[in-house]
Design a protein around this motif. Structure first.
Motif, PDB file in Angstrom:
ATOM      1  N   SER A 221       0.845  -1.213   0.000  1.00  0.00           N
ATOM      2  CA  SER A 221       0.000   0.000   0.000  1.00  0.00           C
ATOM      3  C   SER A 221       0.869   1.247   0.000  1.00  0.00           C
ATOM      4  CB  SER A 221      -0.896   0.050   1.240  1.00  0.00           C
ATOM      5  OG  SER A 221      -1.745  -1.032   1.220  1.00  0.00           O
ATOM      6  N   THR A 222       1.949   1.240   0.791  1.00  0.00           N
ATOM      7  CA  THR A 222       2.769   2.459   0.872  1.00  0.00           C
ATOM      8  C   THR A 222       3.538   2.680  -0.426  1.00  0.00           C
ATOM      9  OG1 THR A 222       4.638   1.299   1.842  1.00  0.00           O
ATOM     10  CG2 THR A 222       3.094   2.305   3.377  1.00  0.00           C
ATOM     11  N   THR A 223       4.094   1.599  -0.999  1.00  0.00           N
ATOM     12  CA  THR A 223       4.878   1.815  -2.223  1.00  0.00           C
ATOM     13  C   THR A 223       3.978   2.258  -3.378  1.00  0.00           C
ATOM     14  OG1 THR A 223       4.905  -0.612  -2.423  1.00  0.00           O
ATOM     15  CG2 THR A 223       6.973   0.448  -1.895  1.00  0.00           C
ATOM     16  N   LYS A 224       2.733   1.761  -3.354  1.00  0.00           N
ATOM     17  CA  LYS A 224       1.841   2.090  -4.468  1.00  0.00           C
ATOM     18  C   LYS A 224       1.164   3.446  -4.255  1.00  0.00           C
ATOM     19  CE  LYS A 224      -1.617  -0.543  -6.983  1.00  0.00           C
ATOM     20  NZ  LYS A 224      -2.222  -1.877  -7.071  1.00  0.00           N
ATOM     21  N   TYR A 225       0.618   3.654  -3.074  1.00  0.00           N
ATOM     22  CA  TYR A 225      -0.233   4.831  -2.891  1.00  0.00           C
ATOM     23  C   TYR A 225       0.500   6.034  -2.309  1.00  0.00           C
ATOM     24  CZ  TYR A 225      -3.682   1.340  -3.956  1.00  0.00           C
ATOM     25  OH  TYR A 225      -4.370   0.349  -4.582  1.00  0.00           O
ATOM     26  N   PRO A 230       3.704   2.179  -9.963  1.00  0.00           N
ATOM     27  CA  PRO A 230       2.459   1.620 -10.498  1.00  0.00           C
ATOM     28  C   PRO A 230       2.052   0.313  -9.826  1.00  0.00           C
ATOM     29  CG  PRO A 230       4.238   1.540 -12.145  1.00  0.00           C
ATOM     30  CD  PRO A 230       4.775   2.271 -10.961  1.00  0.00           C
ATOM     31  N   MET A 231       3.028  -0.351  -9.186  1.00  0.00           N
ATOM     32  CA  MET A 231       2.734  -1.603  -8.467  1.00  0.00           C
ATOM     33  C   MET A 231       3.395  -1.526  -7.096  1.00  0.00           C
ATOM     34  SD  MET A 231       3.684  -4.498 -11.259  1.00  0.00           S
ATOM     35  CE  MET A 231       2.413  -5.175 -12.294  1.00  0.00           C
ATOM     36  N   GLY A 232       2.855  -2.284  -6.125  1.00  0.00           N
ATOM     37  CA  GLY A 232       3.530  -2.404  -4.839  1.00  0.00           C
ATOM     38  C   GLY A 232       4.855  -3.150  -5.015  1.00  0.00           C
ATOM     39  N   ALA A 233       5.746  -3.025  -4.019  1.00  0.00           N
ATOM     40  CA  ALA A 233       7.073  -3.652  -4.126  1.00  0.00           C
ATOM     41  C   ALA A 233       6.960  -5.173  -4.316  1.00  0.00           C
ATOM     42  CB  ALA A 233       7.889  -3.340  -2.875  1.00  0.00           C
ATOM     43  N   GLU A 235       4.195  -6.826  -5.443  1.00  0.00           N
ATOM     44  CA  GLU A 235       3.553  -7.072  -6.755  1.00  0.00           C
ATOM     45  C   GLU A 235       4.608  -7.011  -7.859  1.00  0.00           C
ATOM     46  OE1 GLU A 235      -0.897  -5.337  -6.969  1.00  0.00           O
ATOM     47  OE2 GLU A 235       0.616  -3.829  -6.514  1.00  0.00           O
ATOM     48  N   LEU A 236       5.512  -6.054  -7.715  1.00  0.00           N
ATOM     49  CA  LEU A 236       6.568  -5.889  -8.719  1.00  0.00           C
ATOM     50  C   LEU A 236       7.517  -7.096  -8.721  1.00  0.00           C
ATOM     51  CD1 LEU A 236       7.643  -3.896 -10.815  1.00  0.00           C
ATOM     52  CD2 LEU A 236       9.031  -2.859  -9.032  1.00  0.00           C
ATOM     53  N   GLY A 237       7.842  -7.572  -7.510  1.00  0.00           N
ATOM     54  CA  GLY A 237       8.685  -8.773  -7.400  1.00  0.00           C
ATOM     55  C   GLY A 237       8.039  -9.946  -8.124  1.00  0.00           C
ATOM     56  N   ASP A 238       6.729 -10.095  -7.944  1.00  0.00           N
ATOM     57  CA  ASP A 238       6.009 -11.184  -8.626  1.00  0.00           C
ATOM     58  C   ASP A 238       5.978 -10.966 -10.133  1.00  0.00           C
ATOM     59  OD1 ASP A 238       5.490 -12.531  -6.304  1.00  0.00           O
ATOM     60  OD2 ASP A 238       3.363 -12.006  -6.208  1.00  0.00           O
ATOM     61  N   GLN A 239       5.916  -9.710 -10.540  1.00  0.00           N
ATOM     62  CA  GLN A 239       5.872  -9.403 -11.979  1.00  0.00           C
ATOM     63  C   GLN A 239       7.211  -9.727 -12.648  1.00  0.00           C
ATOM     64  OE1 GLN A 239       3.386  -8.056 -13.959  1.00  0.00           O
ATOM     65  NE2 GLN A 239       4.693  -7.766 -15.743  1.00  0.00           N
ATOM     66  N   VAL A 240       8.321  -9.290 -12.032  1.00  0.00           N
ATOM     67  CA  VAL A 240       9.628  -9.496 -12.698  1.00  0.00           C
ATOM     68  C   VAL A 240      10.157 -10.908 -12.483  1.00  0.00           C
ATOM     69  CG1 VAL A 240      10.324  -7.078 -12.561  1.00  0.00           C
ATOM     70  CG2 VAL A 240      11.110  -8.625 -10.813  1.00  0.00           C
ATOM     71  N   GLY A 241       9.659 -11.605 -11.457  1.00  0.00           N
ATOM     72  CA  GLY A 241      10.178 -12.939 -11.129  1.00  0.00           C
ATOM     73  C   GLY A 241      11.085 -12.833  -9.906  1.00  0.00           C
ATOM     74  N   ILE A 242      10.737 -13.559  -8.844  1.00  0.00           N
ATOM     75  CA  ILE A 242      11.502 -13.456  -7.592  1.00  0.00           C
ATOM     76  C   ILE A 242      12.917 -14.000  -7.805  1.00  0.00           C
ATOM     77  CG2 ILE A 242      11.574 -14.187  -5.147  1.00  0.00           C
ATOM     78  CD1 ILE A 242       8.451 -14.152  -5.276  1.00  0.00           C
ATOM     79  N   ASP A 243      13.052 -14.988  -8.675  1.00  0.00           N
ATOM     80  CA  ASP A 243      14.387 -15.527  -8.987  1.00  0.00           C
ATOM     81  C   ASP A 243      15.272 -14.461  -9.643  1.00  0.00           C
ATOM     82  OD1 ASP A 243      12.577 -15.653 -11.137  1.00  0.00           O
ATOM     83  OD2 ASP A 243      13.687 -17.263 -12.122  1.00  0.00           O
ATOM     84  N   VAL A 244      14.668 -13.659 -10.523  1.00  0.00           N
ATOM     85  CA  VAL A 244      15.442 -12.602 -11.210  1.00  0.00           C
ATOM     86  C   VAL A 244      15.946 -11.596 -10.174  1.00  0.00           C
ATOM     87  CG1 VAL A 244      15.343 -10.739 -12.921  1.00  0.00           C
ATOM     88  CG2 VAL A 244      14.131 -12.879 -13.357  1.00  0.00           C
ATOM     89  N   THR A 245      15.027 -11.145  -9.317  1.00  0.00           N
ATOM     90  CA  THR A 245      15.400 -10.182  -8.267  1.00  0.00           C
ATOM     91  C   THR A 245      16.517 -10.757  -7.394  1.00  0.00           C
ATOM     92  OG1 THR A 245      13.094  -9.502  -8.220  1.00  0.00           O
ATOM     93  CG2 THR A 245      14.444  -8.793  -6.369  1.00  0.00           C
ATOM     94  N   TYR A 246      16.359 -12.016  -7.013  1.00  0.00           N
ATOM     95  CA  TYR A 246      17.335 -12.666  -6.125  1.00  0.00           C
ATOM     96  C   TYR A 246      18.718 -12.748  -6.797  1.00  0.00           C
ATOM     97  CZ  TYR A 246      19.449 -16.177  -3.122  1.00  0.00           C
ATOM     98  OH  TYR A 246      20.306 -16.846  -2.281  1.00  0.00           O
ATOM     99  N   HIS A 247      18.749 -13.148  -8.066  1.00  0.00           N
ATOM    100  CA  HIS A 247      20.044 -13.290  -8.753  1.00  0.00           C
ATOM    101  C   HIS A 247      20.726 -11.934  -8.960  1.00  0.00           C
ATOM    102  CE1 HIS A 247      19.528 -17.485  -9.017  1.00  0.00           C
ATOM    103  NE2 HIS A 247      18.578 -17.466  -9.930  1.00  0.00           N
ATOM    104  N   VAL A 248      19.944 -10.904  -9.242  1.00  0.00           N
ATOM    105  CA  VAL A 248      20.535  -9.562  -9.376  1.00  0.00           C
ATOM    106  C   VAL A 248      21.151  -9.149  -8.038  1.00  0.00           C
ATOM    107  CG1 VAL A 248      20.051  -7.114  -9.804  1.00  0.00           C
ATOM    108  CG2 VAL A 248      18.949  -8.844 -11.223  1.00  0.00           C
ATOM    109  N   LEU A 249      20.402  -9.384  -6.958  1.00  0.00           N
ATOM    110  CA  LEU A 249      20.913  -9.007  -5.629  1.00  0.00           C
ATOM    111  C   LEU A 249      22.174  -9.783  -5.261  1.00  0.00           C
ATOM    112  CD1 LEU A 249      17.761  -8.673  -3.420  1.00  0.00           C
ATOM    113  CD2 LEU A 249      19.641  -7.030  -3.521  1.00  0.00           C
ATOM    114  N   GLU A 250      22.157 -11.088  -5.535  1.00  0.00           N
ATOM    115  CA  GLU A 250      23.345 -11.911  -5.219  1.00  0.00           C
ATOM    116  C   GLU A 250      24.579 -11.324  -5.895  1.00  0.00           C
ATOM    117  OE1 GLU A 250      22.325 -15.905  -6.597  1.00  0.00           O
ATOM    118  OE2 GLU A 250      23.040 -16.622  -4.652  1.00  0.00           O
ATOM    119  N   TYR A 251      24.411 -10.922  -7.160  1.00  0.00           N
ATOM    120  CA  TYR A 251      25.544 -10.378  -7.917  1.00  0.00           C
ATOM    121  C   TYR A 251      25.945  -9.003  -7.369  1.00  0.00           C
ATOM    122  CZ  TYR A 251      28.370  -9.058 -11.952  1.00  0.00           C
ATOM    123  OH  TYR A 251      29.399  -8.648 -12.768  1.00  0.00           O
TER     124      TYR A 251
END
Ligand code: 3HC
Length: 295
Positions: A221-225, A230-233, A235-251
């Motif tokens: 709610s806070t990230t969106k409103y 355009p999406m909550g944090a 919701e965005l993780g689910d949109q881009v793929g949690i694996d993608v987010t995780y691998h970017v962070l690991e690197y």
């Protein structure tokens, strides 16, 4: 290679980003080859393109004629030589793994014409290091699209240490021809610009929930409103793929250090294969019709 000479574009990888990029190229009138390692994956990607184009036509975002032309201009391919033997630009969107990408670039180099430009859609990996696995590091740059490619305007065009000016100019012009807004990223740093901002935001959202300070719904709610994304944090993780987010962070954690340590919540989701919309569940459940239209 001049922008006006580009006729054929090969997209390597038919997953979430790959099929989306192929769709964007097809809509812009290019002859597109969509390549993955087996028939099933490449057909799945092709079906997703058809789904998306139908959805866009239903909503009058494109005409039915354009939808039909775009579908017809995508050729699904498994054989690497057939995918790249006459292509002008290769856009690579395979798994975010440096060694696997390097192996693929070595293979692609063997089969491509000399003039072909290579562009990687990597979310964070070093463009310079990837380029060194090819026979043409000067004709290599990053071309980073955003999810879903057909709806997101931005493309980051990333210069590696070996990239020449002509390649940067051509890929920037190609991004414009694809009806995107290119932004040049002058320095080849992990996460480039967008992911350097967005991925830590998604990670911090996870840490807040992990430490019991707020719920997923409260954070979204806070990230969106309030922050106005355009999406909550989550919701965005689910949109881009949690694996993608995780691998970017690991690197980013490996190269840039402590502030980028991935939250265990992300690791748990990756281990349970609840990766977001693409698997039917992530931080939210999409099987019960919770906005999950993606096939
Ligand atoms: N093709 C066609 N239609 C699609 C689609 C696609 N690929 N994806 C979703 N849709 C459809 C949905 O099914 C839905 O259809 P419905 O109305 O029939 O249910 C519809 O589009 C929703 O679109 P709307 O325009 O009605 O909704 P929005 O105004 O919310 O727009 C959005 C959707 C453009 C995705 C918007 O929410 C948005 O901009 N979200 C942020 C996405 C973002 O920031 N992406 C970048 C992430 S970072 C990244 O990708 C980098 C990587 O390296 C990690």
């Amino acid at each position: 290679m001049q922008p006006e000479d580009i006729e054929t574009i090969t997209v390597l990888g038919a997953g979430t980003m790959g099929h989306g990029i192929a769709e964007v190229a097809a809509l812009a009138g290019y002859d597109v080859r969509l390549r993955d390692i087996n028939e099933e994956l490449v057909e799945e990607g092709y079906d997703q393109i058809e789904w998306s184009l139908n959805k866009l036509a239903e909503k009058d975002r494109i005409s039915e004629d354009l939808r039909d032309e775009a579908v017809d201009s995508v050729t699904p391919v498994v054989e690497m030589s057939e995918a790249v033997d006459e292509t002008d630009v290769v856009i690579e969107a395979i798994v975010e793994n440096m060694d696997i990408k390097k192996d693929v670039y070595e293979e692609v180099s063997e089969h491509c014409p000399d003039h072909t430009i290579f562009a990687s859609n990597t979310s964070s990996l070093s463009i310079t290091e990837l380029s060194e696995a090819t026979d043409r590091p000067e004709q290599f740059c990053g071309m980073h699209f955003f999810n879903p490619p057909v709806r997101m305007d931005l493309v980051e065009v990333i210069r590696g240490e070996h990239t020449d000016d002509e390649t940067m100019d051509t890929i920037e012009a190609l991004a414009e021809a694809l009806d995107k807004k290119p932004v040049r990223v002058r320095k080849d740093v992990p996460g480039f610009i967008v992911n350097r901002i967005l991925v830590p935001l998604m990670n911090e959202a996870c840490w807040i929930v992990e430490e019991g300070d707020a719920t997923i719904a409260e954070v979204d709610s806070t990230t969106k409103y309030d922050i106005g994304l355009p999406m909550g944090a989550f919701e965005l993780g689910d949109q881009v793929g949690i694996d993608v987010t995780y691998h970017v962070l690991e690197y980013m954690h490996e190269v840039l250090g402590e502030p980028y340590e991935p939250c265990p919540l992300l690791e748990e989701k990756v281990e349970s294969e609840d990766l977001g919309r693409k698997t039917g569940a992530g931080f939210y459940d999409y099987e019960d019709g919770d906005g999950a239209e993606v096939p």
